[in-house]
Design an enzyme around this catalytic site. Structure first.
Site, PDB file in Angstrom:
ATOM      1  N   ASP A  82     -11.664 -13.302   4.289  1.00 38.71           N
ATOM      2  CA  ASP A  82     -10.987 -12.207   3.869  1.00 38.71           C
ATOM      3  C   ASP A  82      -9.430 -12.614   4.037  1.00 38.71           C
ATOM      4  O   ASP A  82      -8.903 -12.826   4.858  1.00 38.71           O
ATOM      5  CB  ASP A  82     -11.179 -11.234   4.928  1.00 38.71           C
ATOM      6  CG  ASP A  82     -10.855  -9.837   4.464  1.00 38.71           C
ATOM      7  OD1 ASP A  82     -10.032  -9.681   3.375  1.00 38.71           O
ATOM      8  OD2 ASP A  82     -10.939  -8.571   5.214  1.00 38.71           O
TER       9      ASP A  82
ATOM     10  N   GLU B 209     -30.937  -3.409  15.143  1.00 38.46           N
ATOM     11  CA  GLU B 209     -29.173  -2.973  14.935  1.00 38.46           C
ATOM     12  C   GLU B 209     -28.585  -2.359  16.342  1.00 38.46           C
ATOM     13  O   GLU B 209     -27.603  -2.671  16.382  1.00 38.46           O
ATOM     14  CB  GLU B 209     -29.519  -1.839  13.744  1.00 38.46           C
ATOM     15  CG  GLU B 209     -27.972  -1.325  13.319  1.00 38.46           C
ATOM     16  CD  GLU B 209     -27.580  -0.201  14.157  1.00 38.46           C
ATOM     17  OE1 GLU B 209     -26.159  -0.067  13.900  1.00 38.46           O
ATOM     18  OE2 GLU B 209     -28.057   0.501  14.606  1.00 38.46           O
TER      19      GLU B 209
ATOM     20  N   CYS C 153      -6.588  -5.047  -1.601  1.00 34.59           N
ATOM     21  CA  CYS C 153      -7.919  -5.933  -1.056  1.00 34.59           C
ATOM     22  C   CYS C 153      -8.446  -6.467  -2.459  1.00 34.59           C
ATOM     23  O   CYS C 153      -9.004  -7.775  -2.140  1.00 34.59           O
ATOM     24  CB  CYS C 153      -8.637  -4.991  -0.212  1.00 34.59           C
ATOM     25  SG  CYS C 153      -9.595  -3.716  -1.025  1.00 34.59           S
TER      26      CYS C 153
ATOM     27  N   ASP D 187     -19.642   1.908  15.435  1.00 37.34           N
ATOM     28  CA  ASP D 187     -19.764   3.317  15.614  1.00 37.34           C
ATOM     29  C   ASP D 187     -18.710   4.251  15.539  1.00 37.34           C
ATOM     30  O   ASP D 187     -17.516   3.769  16.030  1.00 37.34           O
ATOM     31  CB  ASP D 187     -20.493   3.857  16.780  1.00 37.34           C
ATOM     32  CG  ASP D 187     -22.028   3.269  16.974  1.00 37.34           C
ATOM     33  OD1 ASP D 187     -22.581   2.909  15.859  1.00 37.34           O
ATOM     34  OD2 ASP D 187     -22.443   3.302  18.136  1.00 37.34           O
TER      35      ASP D 187
ATOM     36  N   TYR E 225      -6.799   4.741  -0.073  1.00 32.02           N
ATOM     37  CA  TYR E 225      -8.211   4.002   0.177  1.00 32.02           C
ATOM     38  C   TYR E 225      -8.494   3.488   1.434  1.00 32.02           C
ATOM     39  O   TYR E 225      -9.490   3.210   2.037  1.00 32.02           O
ATOM     40  CB  TYR E 225      -8.668   3.160  -1.039  1.00 32.02           C
ATOM     41  CG  TYR E 225      -8.313   1.714  -0.924  1.00 32.02           C
ATOM     42  CD1 TYR E 225      -8.950   0.726  -0.206  1.00 32.02           C
ATOM     43  CD2 TYR E 225      -6.988   1.304  -1.350  1.00 32.02           C
ATOM     44  CE1 TYR E 225      -8.300  -0.549  -0.197  1.00 32.02           C
ATOM     45  CE2 TYR E 225      -6.467   0.113  -1.431  1.00 32.02           C
ATOM     46  CZ  TYR E 225      -7.367  -0.864  -0.812  1.00 32.02           C
ATOM     47  OH  TYR E 225      -6.608  -2.208  -0.677  1.00 32.02           O
TER      48      TYR E 225
ATOM     49  N   ASN F  36     -20.330  -2.482  11.012  1.00 33.73           N
ATOM     50  CA  ASN F  36     -21.399  -1.793  12.145  1.00 33.73           C
ATOM     51  C   ASN F  36     -21.088  -1.152  13.465  1.00 33.73           C
ATOM     52  O   ASN F  36     -21.638  -1.271  14.267  1.00 33.73           O
ATOM     53  CB  ASN F  36     -22.262  -2.971  12.437  1.00 33.73           C
ATOM     54  CG  ASN F  36     -23.946  -2.507  12.758  1.00 33.73           C
ATOM     55  OD1 ASN F  36     -24.097  -0.905  12.418  1.00 33.73           O
ATOM     56  ND2 ASN F  36     -24.743  -3.244  13.467  1.00 33.73           N
TER      57      ASN F  36
ATOM     58  N   GLU G 162     -30.194   0.615   9.749  1.00 35.70           N
ATOM     59  CA  GLU G 162     -29.585   1.561  10.604  1.00 35.70           C
ATOM     60  C   GLU G 162     -30.445   2.205  11.693  1.00 35.70           C
ATOM     61  O   GLU G 162     -31.751   2.658  11.155  1.00 35.70           O
ATOM     62  CB  GLU G 162     -28.739   2.188   9.948  1.00 35.70           C
ATOM     63  CG  GLU G 162     -27.434   1.881   9.225  1.00 35.70           C
ATOM     64  CD  GLU G 162     -26.533   1.781  10.383  1.00 35.70           C
ATOM     65  OE1 GLU G 162     -26.613   2.019  11.520  1.00 35.70           O
ATOM     66  OE2 GLU G 162     -25.288   1.422   9.977  1.00 35.70           O
TER      67      GLU G 162
ATOM     68  N   HIS H   4     -13.779  -1.690   1.149  1.00 33.21           N
ATOM     69  CA  HIS H   4     -12.655  -2.743   1.456  1.00 33.21           C
ATOM     70  C   HIS H   4     -13.574  -3.986   0.759  1.00 33.21           C
ATOM     71  O   HIS H   4     -14.760  -4.082   0.724  1.00 33.21           O
ATOM     72  CB  HIS H   4     -12.507  -3.186   2.926  1.00 33.21           C
ATOM     73  CG  HIS H   4     -11.661  -4.255   3.285  1.00 33.21           C
ATOM     74  ND1 HIS H   4     -10.566  -4.706   2.340  1.00 33.21           N
ATOM     75  CD2 HIS H   4     -11.839  -5.393   4.061  1.00 33.21           C
ATOM     76  CE1 HIS H   4     -10.122  -5.681   3.038  1.00 33.21           C
ATOM     77  NE2 HIS H   4     -10.869  -6.013   3.881  1.00 33.21           N
TER      78      HIS H   4
ATOM     79  N   TRP I 119       0.788  -1.242  -0.112  1.00 28.96           N
ATOM     80  CA  TRP I 119      -0.042  -0.028   0.020  1.00 28.96           C
ATOM     81  C   TRP I 119       0.815   1.259   0.145  1.00 28.96           C
ATOM     82  O   TRP I 119       0.485   2.256   0.172  1.00 28.96           O
ATOM     83  CB  TRP I 119      -0.655   0.121   1.246  1.00 28.96           C
ATOM     84  CG  TRP I 119      -1.920  -0.960   1.038  1.00 28.96           C
ATOM     85  CD1 TRP I 119      -3.291  -0.836   0.665  1.00 28.96           C
ATOM     86  CD2 TRP I 119      -1.880  -2.273   1.330  1.00 28.96           C
ATOM     87  NE1 TRP I 119      -4.068  -1.858   0.852  1.00 28.96           N
ATOM     88  CE2 TRP I 119      -3.264  -3.078   1.586  1.00 28.96           C
ATOM     89  CE3 TRP I 119      -0.981  -3.469   1.990  1.00 28.96           C
ATOM     90  CZ2 TRP I 119      -3.495  -4.012   1.385  1.00 28.96           C
ATOM     91  CZ3 TRP I 119      -1.240  -4.665   2.003  1.00 28.96           C
ATOM     92  CH2 TRP I 119      -2.385  -4.895   1.942  1.00 28.96           C
TER      93      TRP I 119
END
Length: 817
Positions: free
Chosen positions: A458, A552, A376, A500, A621, A498, A547, A435, A341
């Site tokens: 991943d 959630e 990625c 915050d 990115y 998800n 959301e 990603h 990167w």
């Protein structure tokens, strides 16, 4: 990210297998396979065998090492010959007496030949959905029957016993499933059995059922007979090797998919779309997965060998997918791709320049060296190729505003000074613009009920899992409901989609206080290619509840309770009647642009005075940012219910010196409301678009006939692009090809033409890319509908598959802006 050398030496710290110190970034030209049988093959000369010692069936297996014996391993050492529809000569070998004296006695049941019916047009390959593989060998999907013919020295009698045997690995054992014994007519163990369907003269037709739990890999096949005259063993013939894969068509296989349109898309489709950019400015590129190309299947099995994965564990898709997620990146284990990167790709290939997985996988198979470089979407594209090739339904998924949680807090923590300027030395968590990872489909017998279906895998190396750079498989159900105690790696993936975003401001006494919590900033959009089209499919609802909904919020609370900051919201203040929104025009690389911040006073009775600060920087990115190169400060007075707009123009000459790979901008907005004390904070990322390549087909396409494509490109920058390289690739059309173009002047238009020879019929994708030190992420695609060769279903030839590396291409024409 991990740009510098790592101090740890990986799992095999004492004496790991080491590839050559200078990996070759590009594959050598494909060998002429027409002379394969006449002399020692290219693969035998250039790719020495690598098999693995048997070891404990743990998660990772034994230390990878060179095979110093003469035994054959399951895959990756010698690619199967590139297929044709003409039937291969039936293998016939001189029989041996199993008693060991070599004598063939009168009356013995001698197997004089075997026909595995393995050509692409034969029933076996068509029924097993493996007829697109460019191989001559028999390729099967487990849990499904296949047919074969044994040629005997005399007619088969009811008193004769015939036993089929399959071996994989150096030390095959019945108990581990690496030595399979199938008595004809009597039924075998674990779902293996063989039945006589026809006995005619000296021919014996068999129907063989494979186990739905069989090990995947390349098996040696032999036949043993018992008769009153003695026991006979057919010598192993390399032409009789059998590949066995996972089977999403088989209800008894735990990778079973009950929708045919899903199987067509997620197993058999050789190309797809990968999405990038930002949620508001989504870019897309076509990727050639090429899972059926010659040599790719062997490369996939070689990856398992290099990991040292025990053969006994290769029937478990959970273990196989986890190993693949570790091996597609090079950290720890000299895997397929080196991540980079840094923006400096001079020792390899710019990740943006790849157009598919074939060139990468074949280079790794041929050299044993990790291929430079990947990011990625490259890791994800290669993972899709490998898992689809092995028979797992797999798709490539993009998550926009993807969080990278470094401290297991399950929140994205961003720190500011007293004036709300970012404190980059404290901001270890980052939010990637996008990603890319993978979903693969399987049951999860290792988890409680309710966690079957899509699993995240991943291969991008971000954080370690059990000491290894891998991630998944992780059930989408556990992510959606915040069940971060479910394996594998649920906390990390939950934070990606998800968590915050929590803004901390430094106080006068040096402590930090939460001044703002942004609940809808992470995992704002999760998409994949739609089934049967090139449209986007929104799969956000599979990863998270709507959301702001009660479900959630409960998932977030459940997850953060297991994080390192379970009481993170205890000190949160709330007084928020001024709203902030950022707008950025659709900007093209090389042009001036403008960003705007809209402030709205939602109070109906009181004015609000806002002190606003704008800080603009260029960012990778991955969320890693450069220094601020432009800032703006302004005080705005808002009447009750009113809105106001603050704009900041940015000239090309201002951002040009700061550009990095991917060319994205990050705007940090902070503010303070004088009357209420409310703190405003917002981060907004927008990308600079790059032009597409225009591809035009010049004439109809037919298998075996030369076809021509025209590529047109206009340089959008006022500066010269140097050392321009084009790549061209398409499964069934063109093996990976590299074209050196030289320099392209500022605002100049160039045209070049290339010929190719299709080798497989049907709708195909021809994909091209352009790369230079000044401009990357330029690509184009065209669909090519290939007609079958006249009077034939299609044959393979080397003409369509040349892979000339570094060819210098003269321009057909050049023009001005």
């Amino acid at each position: 990210m991990m740009d510098g050398p790592r101090s740890d030496v990986g799992r095999w710290g004492v004496s790991p297998w080491q590839p050559p110190t200078s990996p070759s970034p590009e594959p050598e030209p494909e060998p002429d396979r027409r002379s394969r049988r006449g002399s020692r093959s290219f693969w035998a000369r250039c790719c020495s065998c690598c098999s693995c010692r048997s070891g404990a069936d743990d998660d990772w297996g034994t230390e990878p090492h060179r095979d110093r014996g003469g035994g054959s391993s399951s895959g990756g050492r010698r690619p199967g010959s590139r297929g044709s529809d003409s039937r291969r000569p039936i293998s016939r070998g001189s029989g041996v007496n199993a008693a060991g004296d070599g004598a063939i006695r009168e009356g013995m049941l001698v197997v004089t030949g075997v026909d595995l019916m393995c050509s692409r047009s034969d029933q076996n390959r068509r029924e097993h959905h493996t007829d697109e593989f460019e191989y001559d060998e028999l390729i099967l999907r487990r849990g499904q029957p296949f047919h074969m013919v044994l040629y005997l020295s005399r007619p088969y009698e009811s008193s004769d016993r015939v036993i089929l045997e399959l071996h994989i690995g150096n030390n095959p054992e019945v108990g581990k499933g690496t030595h399979v014994i199938i008595p004809v007519g009597k039924g075998g163990s674990g779902g293996w059995k063989a039945q006589v369907t026809k006995s005619s003269g000296q021919n014996l037709n068999l129907r063989v059922h494979t186990s739905p739990n069989a090990i995947i890999g390349k098996f040696q096949f032999t036949v043993r007979t018992h008769s009153e005259a003695g026991e006979f063993l057919l010598p192993f013939d390399p032409h009789n090797e059998i590949y066995i894969l996972f089977n999403p068509w088989c209800p008894e296989d735990i990778v079973y998919v009950d929708r045919e349109d899903w199987r067509q898309e997620y197993v058999l489709n050789e190309s797809g779309r990968i999405y990038y950019g930002t949620e508001a400015q989504i870019g897309e590129r076509t990727w050639n997965y090429g899972q059926f190309d010659h040599g790719v299947l062997d490369a996939c099995l070689y990856i398992l060998d290099r990991r040292g994965m025990p053969y006994g564990g290769r029937g478990d898709p959970v273990s196989v997918s986890r190993v693949i997620s570790a091996m597609v990146n090079s950290l720890d284990d000299n895997g397929v791709l080196i991540g980079n990167w840094s923006g400096d790709y001079s020792r390899g290939t710019n990740p943006s320049a790849w157009v598919g997985s074939v060139e990468i996988l074949l280079s790794y198979l041929r050299t044993g060296s990790s291929v430079p470089y990947g990011q990625c979407w490259v890791f994800a594209g290669v993972t899709t190729s490998v898992l689809r090739c092995l028979g797992l339904a797999t798709r490539t998924v993009t998550n926009f505003n993807s969080a990278h949680d470094t401290d297991t807090s399950l929140t994205m923590d961003i720190y500011f000074d007293e004036n709300m300027k970012p404190l980059e030395h404290l901001n270890h968590d980052s939010v990637w613009n996008f990603h890319v990872w993978n979903d693969c489909w399987m049951k999860r017998p290792d988890l409680p009920s309710g966690f079957d279906g899509w699993q995240v895998v991943d291969a991008t190396p971000q954080e370690t899992s059990s000491g290894i750079f891998c991630c998944g498989p992780c059930s989408l159900q556990s992510i959606k409901n915040g069940l971060v105690y479910m394996k594998y790696d649920t906390p990390f993936i939950f934070a990606e989609v998800n968590s915050d975003k929590v803004y901390w401001q430094r106080q006068d006494d040096g402590s930090f206080k939460i001044v703002y919590v942004e609940e809808k900033a992470i995992g704002t959009l999760i998409i994949t290619k739609a089934i049967g089209s090139n449209m986007q499919e929104d799969v956000t609802h599979l990863y998270k509840h709507p959301e702001g909904s009660a479900a959630e919020r409960k998932a977030v609370e459940t997850a953060t309770a297991h994080g390192s900051k379970p009481n993170v919201y205890a000190t949160r203040d709330s007084a928020e009647d001024v709203a902030i929104q950022v707008e950025a025009q659709d900007a093209v690389m090389g042009q001036d642009l403008t960003v705007s911040v809209v402030l709205t006073n939602r109070s109906s009775s009181s004015s609000r005075t806002v002190k606003l600060h704008l800080y603009l920087s260029v960012t990778f990115y991955t969320g890693v940012t450069g220094s601020v190169f432009k800032e703006n400060k302004k005080e705005v007075v808002l009447a009750p219910g009113a809105s106001d707009r603050v704009t900041m123009p940015v000239a090309y000459q201002e951002y040009k010196p700061h550009l990095v790979d991917q060319g994205a901008m990050l705007l940090n907005v902070s503010g303070h409301v004088k009357e209420s004390g409310q703190v405003l904070a917002k981060q907004h990322t927008f990308r600079l678009r790059t032009p597409d390549l225009s591809l035009t087909l010049l004439g109809a396409a037919m298998v075996g006939q030369e076809c021509e494509v025209q590529i047109v490109f206009k340089n959008p920058l006022p500066i010269t692009l140097t050392n321009v390289v084009f790549r061209l690739e398409g499964s069934g059309l063109q093996r990976p090809k590299i074209l050196n173009v030289g320099d392209i002047g500022g605002n100049e238009t160039v045209t070049l033409r290339q010929t190719f020879v299709p080798v497989r019929p049907g709708p195909r994708q021809l994909i091209a890319s352009l790369d230079s030190p000044q401009l990357s992420q330029v690509h184009g695609v065209i669909q090519v509908d290939v007609a079958p060769a006249s009077g034939s279903r299609g044959v393979f030839s080397d003409a369509g598959g040349s892979s000339r590396s570094g060819e210098t291409i003269p321009m057909a024409s050049r023009g001005g802006a």
